[in-house]
Scaffold this active site. Structure first.
Site, PDB file in Angstrom:
ATOM      1  N   GLU A 175       0.796  -1.235   0.000  1.00  0.00           N
ATOM      2  CA  GLU A 175       0.000   0.000   0.000  1.00  0.00           C
ATOM      3  C   GLU A 175       0.827   1.283   0.000  1.00  0.00           C
ATOM      4  O   GLU A 175       0.653   2.143   0.876  1.00  0.00           O
ATOM      5  CB  GLU A 175      -0.981  -0.015   1.183  1.00  0.00           C
ATOM      6  CG  GLU A 175      -1.908  -1.229   1.129  1.00  0.00           C
ATOM      7  CD  GLU A 175      -2.789  -1.364   2.375  1.00  0.00           C
ATOM      8  OE1 GLU A 175      -2.872  -0.399   3.140  1.00  0.00           O
ATOM      9  OE2 GLU A 175      -3.383  -2.441   2.558  1.00  0.00           O
ATOM     10  N   ASN A 218       2.027  -4.558  -3.420  1.00  0.00           N
ATOM     11  CA  ASN A 218       0.640  -4.967  -3.194  1.00  0.00           C
ATOM     12  C   ASN A 218      -0.180  -3.715  -2.868  1.00  0.00           C
ATOM     13  O   ASN A 218       0.206  -2.933  -2.013  1.00  0.00           O
ATOM     14  CB  ASN A 218       0.642  -5.937  -2.000  1.00  0.00           C
ATOM     15  CG  ASN A 218      -0.651  -6.680  -1.814  1.00  0.00           C
ATOM     16  OD1 ASN A 218      -1.258  -7.131  -2.794  1.00  0.00           O
ATOM     17  ND2 ASN A 218      -1.082  -6.851  -0.572  1.00  0.00           N
ATOM     18  N   HIS A 254     -10.346  -6.236  -1.973  1.00  0.00           N
ATOM     19  CA  HIS A 254     -11.339  -6.114  -0.889  1.00  0.00           C
ATOM     20  C   HIS A 254     -12.545  -5.362  -1.455  1.00  0.00           C
ATOM     21  O   HIS A 254     -12.579  -4.143  -1.482  1.00  0.00           O
ATOM     22  CB  HIS A 254     -10.753  -5.341   0.296  1.00  0.00           C
ATOM     23  CG  HIS A 254      -9.659  -6.069   0.994  1.00  0.00           C
ATOM     24  ND1 HIS A 254      -9.864  -7.274   1.635  1.00  0.00           N
ATOM     25  CD2 HIS A 254      -8.349  -5.795   1.155  1.00  0.00           C
ATOM     26  CE1 HIS A 254      -8.735  -7.697   2.173  1.00  0.00           C
ATOM     27  NE2 HIS A 254      -7.795  -6.814   1.893  1.00  0.00           N
ATOM     28  N   GLU A 283      -5.934 -10.538  -1.807  1.00  0.00           N
ATOM     29  CA  GLU A 283      -6.675 -10.489  -0.530  1.00  0.00           C
ATOM     30  C   GLU A 283      -8.182 -10.456  -0.785  1.00  0.00           C
ATOM     31  O   GLU A 283      -8.914  -9.642  -0.227  1.00  0.00           O
ATOM     32  CB  GLU A 283      -6.268  -9.249   0.281  1.00  0.00           C
ATOM     33  CG  GLU A 283      -4.771  -9.137   0.513  1.00  0.00           C
ATOM     34  CD  GLU A 283      -4.361  -7.961   1.399  1.00  0.00           C
ATOM     35  OE1 GLU A 283      -5.241  -7.375   2.065  1.00  0.00           O
ATOM     36  OE2 GLU A 283      -3.168  -7.649   1.426  1.00  0.00           O
ATOM     37  N   ASP A 285     -12.009 -10.646  -0.830  1.00  0.00           N
ATOM     38  CA  ASP A 285     -13.232 -10.949  -0.083  1.00  0.00           C
ATOM     39  C   ASP A 285     -14.376 -10.118  -0.660  1.00  0.00           C
ATOM     40  O   ASP A 285     -14.175  -9.001  -1.112  1.00  0.00           O
ATOM     41  CB  ASP A 285     -13.099 -10.785   1.440  1.00  0.00           C
ATOM     42  CG  ASP A 285     -12.327  -9.563   1.899  1.00  0.00           C
ATOM     43  OD1 ASP A 285     -12.289  -8.562   1.164  1.00  0.00           O
ATOM     44  OD2 ASP A 285     -11.773  -9.592   3.011  1.00  0.00           O
TER      45      ASP A 285
HETATM   46  O1  G3I Z   1      -2.735 -10.101  18.290  1.00  0.00           O
HETATM   47  C1  G3I Z   1      -3.550  -9.174  19.017  1.00  0.00           C
HETATM   48  C2  G3I Z   1      -4.078  -9.793  20.256  1.00  0.00           C
HETATM   49  O2  G3I Z   1      -2.997 -10.075  21.116  1.00  0.00           O
HETATM   50  C3  G3I Z   1      -5.066  -8.836  20.911  1.00  0.00           C
HETATM   51  O3  G3I Z   1      -5.661  -9.455  22.017  1.00  0.00           O
HETATM   52  C4  G3I Z   1      -6.180  -8.446  19.933  1.00  0.00           C
HETATM   53  C5  G3I Z   1      -7.129  -7.418  20.515  1.00  0.00           C
HETATM   54  O4  G3I Z   1      -7.728  -6.634  19.504  1.00  0.00           O
HETATM   55  O5  G3I Z   1      -5.562  -7.878  18.801  1.00  0.00           O
HETATM   56  C6  G3I Z   1      -4.713  -8.777  18.123  1.00  0.00           C
HETATM   57  O6  G3I Z   1      -4.189  -8.141  17.021  1.00  0.00           O
HETATM   58  C7  G3I Z   1      -5.064  -7.987  15.929  1.00  0.00           C
HETATM   59  C8  G3I Z   1      -4.422  -8.655  14.721  1.00  0.00           C
HETATM   60  O7  G3I Z   1      -5.206  -8.400  13.573  1.00  0.00           O
HETATM   61  C9  G3I Z   1      -4.285 -10.161  14.887  1.00  0.00           C
HETATM   62  O8  G3I Z   1      -5.529 -10.748  15.016  1.00  0.00           O
HETATM   63  C10 G3I Z   1      -5.246  -6.510  15.662  1.00  0.00           C
HETATM   64  O9  G3I Z   1      -5.958  -5.904  16.732  1.00  0.00           O
HETATM   65  C11 G3I Z   1      -5.978  -6.302  14.370  1.00  0.00           C
HETATM   66  O10 G3I Z   1      -5.981  -4.904  14.059  1.00  0.00           O
HETATM   67  C12 G3I Z   1      -5.280  -7.038  13.266  1.00  0.00           C
HETATM   68  O11 G3I Z   1      -5.989  -6.796  12.105  1.00  0.00           O
HETATM   69  C13 G3I Z   1      -5.377  -7.208  10.903  1.00  0.00           C
HETATM   70  C14 G3I Z   1      -5.083  -5.980  10.041  1.00  0.00           C
HETATM   71  O12 G3I Z   1      -4.591  -6.392   8.769  1.00  0.00           O
HETATM   72  C15 G3I Z   1      -4.023  -5.103  10.658  1.00  0.00           C
HETATM   73  O13 G3I Z   1      -2.795  -5.752  10.684  1.00  0.00           O
HETATM   74  C16 G3I Z   1      -6.347  -8.132  10.188  1.00  0.00           C
HETATM   75  O14 G3I Z   1      -6.482  -9.339  10.938  1.00  0.00           O
HETATM   76  C17 G3I Z   1      -5.834  -8.444   8.777  1.00  0.00           C
HETATM   77  O15 G3I Z   1      -6.815  -9.136   8.074  1.00  0.00           O
HETATM   78  C18 G3I Z   1      -5.528  -7.152   8.052  1.00  0.00           C
HETATM   79  O16 G3I Z   1      -4.999  -7.469   6.803  1.00  0.00           O
HETATM   80  C19 G3I Z   1      -4.703  -6.357   5.949  1.00  0.00           C
HETATM   81  C20 G3I Z   1      -3.540  -6.759   5.087  1.00  0.00           C
HETATM   82  O17 G3I Z   1      -2.458  -7.137   5.907  1.00  0.00           O
HETATM   83  C21 G3I Z   1      -3.147  -5.617   4.128  1.00  0.00           C
HETATM   84  N1  G3I Z   1      -4.264  -5.203   3.338  1.00  0.00           N
HETATM   85  C22 G3I Z   1      -5.443  -4.812   4.102  1.00  0.00           C
HETATM   86  C23 G3I Z   1      -5.871  -5.960   5.042  1.00  0.00           C
HETATM   87  C24 G3I Z   1      -7.088  -5.570   5.773  1.00  0.00           C
HETATM   88  O18 G3I Z   1      -6.811  -4.489   6.645  1.00  0.00           O
END
Ligand code: G3I
Length: 372
Positions: A175, A218, A254, A283, A285
């Site tokens: 991004e 990406n 997305h 990615e 969905d």
């Molecule tokens: O690991 C912590 C956990 O310890 C904690 O208890 C919990 C509480 O909220 O959070 C957990 O972390 C989360 C993490 O995913 C793992 O599950 C974060 O809050 C959450 O913000 C994070 O979201 C991810 C997001 O990227 C940010 O990294 C999504 O799962 C993931 O699907 C999303 O993927 C991104 C791609 O990498 C890039 N393109 C966009 C896409 C969607 O945002």
């Protein structure tokens, strides 16, 4: 999974798009011999079509505690991306200190299953892509740009080096453009300190760390913001002109604002291929609420999935499509601020009980409808 023999004849009837989803046979044609195919699941259909069909996973999907049903759903895919475990913030709890447990587990499970691995992502400045310690680390440096370059180089050596020969593709840069605009994102520590050339530096270093890995930029939302798509191509061309080793572009896919526009998507994929670059939808969905006004939303969603697969299958350099999650119970959309109001978004190929949805069947049918 579902046998694809839709009639009692010895030939499989292969159908595409909405017509298949609705079991209208008008868009169906004779496919390969039924006996040679037998019941074909997603994995077999993907391999037959010559397209990688991937899934983004968190480690719980491959942990020993995962049910056999979950593990077997994972094996439906030919490629795996770590949804979160390979992000810089996930791998490096402190400068120079790495914890590879979940990432290793995902890679090892994928390789044991004979699946390809996409590495996601080396450098991403949004959400929690960056380690929390980075800002303080740069704040202490007299030469912030130099320190960032050093940290990037160390990160690449450590991570790309570790998975050399195992991770087939890296999203080296995630991004780089502003969210719906056509410029490089300026709210980005990499571009702020190093300019656009942070991309070249990362690509060159990653190539040195693993010359066999395909290196990607990406990007998100290009599918419905044509100016942003044009900006991505212009950026890629500048990177190539400067001699950096860029091998492909990822379009995230997305589709939560609107369903895919099949014609536009295919044209975009073709334009990338015309530059000599590979392209993947990285990615994907497609939320079900987009189709709430349709008589059969699940069938309409299946049609939209088929549209995306058919667009990619029509472009030889479109080498893969990854769906962003295994099942509807595990989608980031249900907790994302812009989409949580419409939860459950049910955007994936398996439902929340891990049952294959009509979208699964339409994807298999699209894959079986081609020989590449
Ligand atoms: O690991 C912590 C956990 O310890 C904690 O208890 C919990 C509480 O909220 O959070 C957990 O972390 C989360 C993490 O995913 C793992 O599950 C974060 O809050 C959450 O913000 C994070 O979201 C991810 C997001 O990227 C940010 O990294 C999504 O799962 C993931 O699907 C999303 O993927 C991104 C791609 O990498 C890039 N393109 C966009 C896409 C969607 O945002």
């Amino acid at each position: 999974m579902l046998p694809l023999t839709l009639n009692k004849a010895r030939r499989v009837v292969v159908c595409t798009g909405m017509a298949f989803a609705l079991l209208g046979l008008a868009a169906c044609s004779d496919g390969p011999d039924a006996q040679s195919l037998g019941p074909v699941g997603l994995n077999g259909a993907a391999r037959q079509a010559g397209l990688q069909v991937g899934v983004a996973l968190n480690v719980s999907a491959v942990a020993e505690t995962a049910s056999e049903q979950r593990r077997s759903a994972v094996r439906e895919f030919t490629s795996v991306t770590a949804e979160n475990a390979m992000k810089w913030a996930s791998l490096a709890p402190a400068p120079g200190r790495y914890e590879f447990g979940p990432a290793d587990q995902l890679v090892n499970a994928a390789l044991a299953n004979g699946q390809r691995v996409r590495g996601h992502t080396l450098f991403w400045h949004r959400l929690n892509g960056l380690p929390g310690w980075l800002e303080a680390e740069l704040g202490q440096a007299s030469d912030r740009a130099g320190r960032l370059r050093e940290l990037m180089a160390n990160h690449i050596d450590t991570v790309v080096g570790r998975y050399a020969g195992q991770v087939a593709q890296w999203d080296v840069i995630n991004e780089p453009l502003s969210i719906v605009g056509a410029d490089l994102d300026t709210d980005n520590v990499f571009s702020q300190l190093l300019g656009e050339q942070y991309i070249d530096l990362a690509l060159l270093h990653a190539h040195a760390a693993d010359p066999s890995a395909e290196l990607y930029i990406n990007e998100t939302f290009t599918e419905f913001v044509p100016t942003k798509f044009d900006a991505l191509l212009a950026l890629a061309q500048r990177v190539l002109d400067r001699g950096a080793p860029l091998h492909g572009l990822g379009l995230q896919g997305h589709f939560f604002f609107q369903p895919p526009d099949a014609g536009l998507l295919q044209e975009q994929l073709q334009r990338i291929a015309a530059m000599g670059l590979k392209v993947e939808i990285t990615e994907l969905d497609i939320p079900l609420p987009l189709f709430n006004a349709e008589p059969d939303p699940l069938a309409a969603q299946a049609g939209a999935y088929a549209d995306v697969f058919n667009a990619c299958l029509a472009v030889p350099l479109c080498s893969g499509i990854t769906v962003w999650g295994l099942d509807d119970a595990n989608t980031w959309l249900d907790s994302f601020e812009l989409t949580q109001a419409s939860a459950p978004n049910r955007p994936l190929l398996f439902d929340d009980q891990l049952r294959a949805k009509p979208a699964y069947d339409s994807v298999v049918a699209a894959l079986l409808g081609v020989m590449r």
